[in-house]
Design a protein around this motif. Structure first.
Motif, PDB file in Angstrom:
ATOM      1  N   LEU B  89       0.826  -1.201   0.000  1.00 18.72           N
ATOM      2  CA  LEU B  89       0.000   0.000   0.000  1.00 18.72           C
ATOM      3  C   LEU B  89       0.871   1.266   0.000  1.00 18.72           C
ATOM      4  O   LEU B  89       0.546   2.255  -0.661  1.00 18.72           O
ATOM      5  CB  LEU B  89      -0.945  -0.003   1.203  1.00 18.72           C
ATOM      6  N   GLU B  90       1.975   1.212   0.740  1.00 21.37           N
ATOM      7  CA  GLU B  90       2.907   2.348   0.729  1.00 21.37           C
ATOM      8  C   GLU B  90       3.410   2.600  -0.690  1.00 21.37           C
ATOM      9  O   GLU B  90       3.504   3.747  -1.139  1.00 21.37           O
ATOM     10  CB  GLU B  90       4.102   2.072   1.648  1.00 21.37           C
ATOM     11  N   LEU B  91       3.714   1.514  -1.398  1.00 24.20           N
ATOM     12  CA  LEU B  91       4.257   1.663  -2.752  1.00 24.20           C
ATOM     13  C   LEU B  91       3.200   2.147  -3.744  1.00 24.20           C
ATOM     14  O   LEU B  91       3.529   2.845  -4.702  1.00 24.20           O
ATOM     15  CB  LEU B  91       4.875   0.355  -3.232  1.00 24.20           C
ATOM     16  N   LEU B  92       1.936   1.793  -3.502  1.00 22.24           N
ATOM     17  CA  LEU B  92       0.879   2.354  -4.362  1.00 22.24           C
ATOM     18  C   LEU B  92       0.853   3.870  -4.210  1.00 22.24           C
ATOM     19  O   LEU B  92       0.687   4.606  -5.188  1.00 22.24           O
ATOM     20  CB  LEU B  92      -0.485   1.766  -4.006  1.00 22.24           C
ATOM     21  N   GLY B  93       1.002   4.347  -2.968  1.00 17.88           N
ATOM     22  CA  GLY B  93       1.041   5.789  -2.719  1.00 17.88           C
ATOM     23  C   GLY B  93       2.204   6.441  -3.445  1.00 17.88           C
ATOM     24  O   GLY B  93       2.053   7.463  -4.124  1.00 17.88           O
ATOM     25  N   GLU B  94       3.382   5.818  -3.337  1.00 14.77           N
ATOM     26  CA  GLU B  94       4.575   6.353  -4.007  1.00 14.77           C
ATOM     27  C   GLU B  94       4.432   6.242  -5.526  1.00 14.77           C
ATOM     28  O   GLU B  94       4.772   7.168  -6.269  1.00 14.77           O
ATOM     29  CB  GLU B  94       5.812   5.595  -3.516  1.00 14.77           C
ATOM     30  N   GLY B  95       3.907   5.114  -5.988  1.00 11.76           N
ATOM     31  CA  GLY B  95       3.718   4.894  -7.428  1.00 11.76           C
ATOM     32  C   GLY B  95       2.749   5.911  -8.009  1.00 11.76           C
ATOM     33  O   GLY B  95       2.923   6.383  -9.137  1.00 11.76           O
ATOM     34  N   TYR B  96       1.728   6.255  -7.239  1.00  5.21           N
ATOM     35  CA  TYR B  96       0.764   7.261  -7.657  1.00  5.21           C
ATOM     36  C   TYR B  96       1.489   8.589  -7.915  1.00  5.21           C
ATOM     37  O   TYR B  96       1.337   9.221  -8.954  1.00  5.21           O
ATOM     38  CB  TYR B  96      -0.310   7.434  -6.584  1.00  5.21           C
TER      39      TYR B  96
END
Lengths: 262, 432
Positions: B89-96
């Motif tokens: 989920l952290e990486l989805l935020g960063e990927g966004y």
């Protein structure tokens, strides 16, 4: 059994200090050592050799000529043979290029049942070269090995997870990477040191292992260093003074409240 | 690219030799000479007061691959036994964030791999995924290097993301290098910061480092992923790029990036990816997965961490640390020295070889502040150091420092903790 142990000579990064004025590394006097996880890989091979004396252990490293010192240490711990893979063409290799060179050297050695490496080196901390060698050799892999046993060609290992472990079975030949929980590496022995000094350590060049020069070295590496820097400290904070610990504790809590931290 | 010495300018002062982390500079006839250990890390360039070291201009890169076909940011949303890892989920935020830095037409996509994991798809949308690529196969129920490498490499080859992010977990660090090697692309391990826009990267350098940024153009249209990570045991930070290959791949430390606010109304595109995985493709057999019975230490999620080090003197010191942690509602951390001494389990270790944390408050008790420890905690919001030695390096990064005996200071902190509000009001009253 024939085992290839991949090892790396690394600077002891725990001994590195930062010059507080210039904010640069102080590298003087920092010793070069056998990478910790690699020592665990070698130790596991040596344990197999103790149980099955016809086991043959070859230690392989890629590095500058000075890395022979580390290989001599590995021989003194009990390895049968050591090979240095060294060529200016390898300079600046990232993990992709490094694994190409090491895989080529392993192909040249040819006859092996097991490749044992450390999980990661303390200077780069990438943990990428082990799996990438396995891929280049098209072998199965298990990383983070904390327990190892075998019977014939069948291996059973425990692979450490953050919150437990996996029990995994696989067949030789394969690539395993060791972590420090696996064992306690031995020291060099006096007879071992004596024997080691009598052994010659061959140096293999890029041509010797027939690796394509378009697959090794800085130019071939997919990744490059763009910038590097020493992290700046955030500057000295507030020292809490006070008459006795109670007052210090109170002053600290008041400061935290004032800044709405608690 | 290589480092070059301009012999006419070299004064033989040896400052570069001292600055080199890799022992890659020799002095020959009082002139610096770069040897084969050089990794082109560039540390020597600013160290030279005589401008005698430069990086040779990059040769014209022959573009063998057409990189423009690669679009979107993919996140490997790791799940274990049907439960998403927090880092996914952290990486989805960063990927966004990264996808929008590249361009308005770019998406962040989750790559969900496993068996019977459909229930996770809406969760991925709610945390920012514009699309979910779903790979579902009974052979993928448990993680195996062979199985996951095959299906993910094939999906990446087919859909061509320009960036693929993995959590630097024990699984991500097993899988990502294998995929990168199969795709013949670059991988950067254990990143703690990612940038696409040069202006954001320059802002970061100017705020947190002493690096000279004059050679960087804020308005550059360069869209390469700048992947920053600690190297050399946390002694230096390196920013790595992968300019000639796609996708650009990184593993990212858990606990470093920030999740988006959950939005349950959000939906996105679902792409079901077919596989042709066979049982014989998988050469390892996962016999069983054992969860440790020991108490799980969730350092990465903790708001408060109370860590002890060698300064505790003996293992019983962790009893006091635990009391403080209980009082403030936090968890117990430790330095490597305390773990190596056998005082506490490795799962509590904070630092380069342990867990990276950024709690609201980090209490460092009896921790001297070795660089490899600082590498894992210096981005904490507030660091409070308690140490007998006024010269301990931990005070260099601490927001608040108390020089004293932790066995006297901590009990007072515990006693006064609940009175903080009263103390604060009394202080205000005094000032008023």
């Amino acid at each position: 059994m024939k085992i290839i142990v991949c090892a790396k000579q690394v600077p002891d990064t725990n001994e590195v200090k930062i010059d507080p004025v210039k904010n640069t590394l102080i590298r003087e006097g920092v010793p070069s050592i056998l990478n910790h996880d690699d020592a665990n890989a070698l130790e596991e091979a040596l344990k197999i050799k103790t149980a099955y004396p016809d086991t043959h252990i070859t230690v392989l490293t890629m590095g500058p000529p000075q890395a022979k010192d580390m290989l001599t240490e590995c021989l003194a711990m009990g390895a049968d043979e050591a090979i240095l893979l060294s060529d200016r063409a390898f300079a600046g290799s990232d993990t992709w290029a490094t694994s190409n060179a090491l895989a080529a050297a392993i192909r040249k050695i040819g006859d092996f049942d097991l490749v044992f490496a450390g999980r990661q080196a303390i200077d780069g901390d990438t943990a990428q070269v082990g799996p990438q060698i396995a891929e280049k050799l098209d072998l199965p892999q298990v990383t983070y090995v904390k327990e190892f046993s075998f019977e014939g060609k069948n291996i059973t290992v425990k692979r450490a997870l953050e919150d437990g472990y996996e029990l995994i079975k696989l067949k030789m030949p394969c690539v395993l990477t060791a972590i420090k929980e696996l064992n306690q590496p031995r020291y060099m022995s006096i007879p071992g040191i004596y024997n080691a000094t009598k052994k010659t350590i061959p140096t293999w060049s890029a041509a010797d292992v027939a690796v394509d020069l378009a697959e090794v070295g800085l130019e071939a590496s997919p990744t490059n260093v763009y910038r590097s820097f020493t992290p700046a400290g955030k500057g000295k904070g507030i020292m809490i003074e006070g008459e006795g610990e109670k007052e210090q504790a109170q002053k600290l809590l008041i400061s935290l409240k004032i800044k709405h931290i608690i | 690219m290589a480092i070059k010495i301009i012999n006419e300018n070299c004064k033989g002062c040896t400052l570069c030799v001292k600055a080199c982390p890799f022992d890659a500079i020799d002095m020959v006839n009082k002139l610096a000479v770069i040897n084969e250990k050089c990794t082109v890390c560039n540390q020597c360039i600013p160290a030279c007061p005589f401008k005698a070291i430069e990086k040779e201009a990059e040769k014209e890169v022959v573009k063998v691959k057409d990189l423009s076909a690669y679009k979107n940011v993919w996140v490997y949303t790791e799940q274990r036994a049907g439960k998403l890892m927090n880092v996914a989920l952290e990486l989805l935020g960063e990927g966004y964030k990264l996808s929008r830095e590249i361009g308005d037409d770019r998406k962040v996509c989750a790559l969900l791999v496993g068996y019977n994991t459909e229930h996770l798809i809406p969760v991925l949308f709610s945390y920012g995924a514009d699309a979910v690529y779903h790979i579902n196969d009974p052979l993928l129920e448990n993680y195996t290097t062979d199985g996951y490498t095959k299906v993910m490499s094939e999906a990446i080859t087919e859909y061509k993301p320009e960036i693929v992010l993995f959590g630097a977990t024990h699984i991500g660090r097993d899988l990502a290098p294998r995929i990168a090697a199969r795709l013949d692309t670059g991988l950067t391990a254990d990143c703690t910061r990612l940038d696409v826009k040069t202006s954001n990267y320059v802002d970061y350098l100017e705020k947190y480092t002493t690096l000279d940024t004059s050679s960087l153009d804020r308005n550059s249209t360069d869209k390469n992923l700048k992947q920053t990570r600690p190297a050399f045991g946390g002694n230096i930070m390196a920013t790595i790029i992968c300019p000639k290959n796609r996708p650009q791949m990184s593993t990212v430390r858990p606990g470093v990036m920030t999740k988006l606010e959950k939005d349950e109304t959000k939906v996105g595109e679902l792409i079901k990816v077919q596989t042709n995985l066979k049982a014989s493709d998988i050469r390892t057999e996962v016999v069983e997965i054992i969860k440790a019975t020991k108490e799980l230490v969730s350092l990465t999620d903790a708001e408060f961490i109370c860590s002890g080090g060698r300064g505790l003197g003996d293992p019983s010191g962790f009893d006091l640390i635990k009391k403080l942690a209980d009082k403030v509602g936090g968890v117990v951390g430790s330095s490597r020295a305390a773990v190596d001494a056998g005082w506490i389990d490795h799962s509590h270790q904070v630092g380069q070889t342990g867990t990276t944390v950024k709690p609201k408050i980090y209490f460092a008790c009896g921790i001297s502040g070795a660089i490899q420890h600082l590498a894992g905690m210096q981005t904490s919001d507030i660091i409070i150091a308690i140490n007998k030695d006024p010269d301990a390096p931990i005070f260099e990064v601490a927001d608040y420092g108390i020089v004293g005996d932790l066995y006297k200071v901590i009990p007072q902190l515990i006693e006064e903790w609940d009175k903080a509000q009263d103390l604060y009001e009394a202080e205000l009253y005094l000032k008023a």
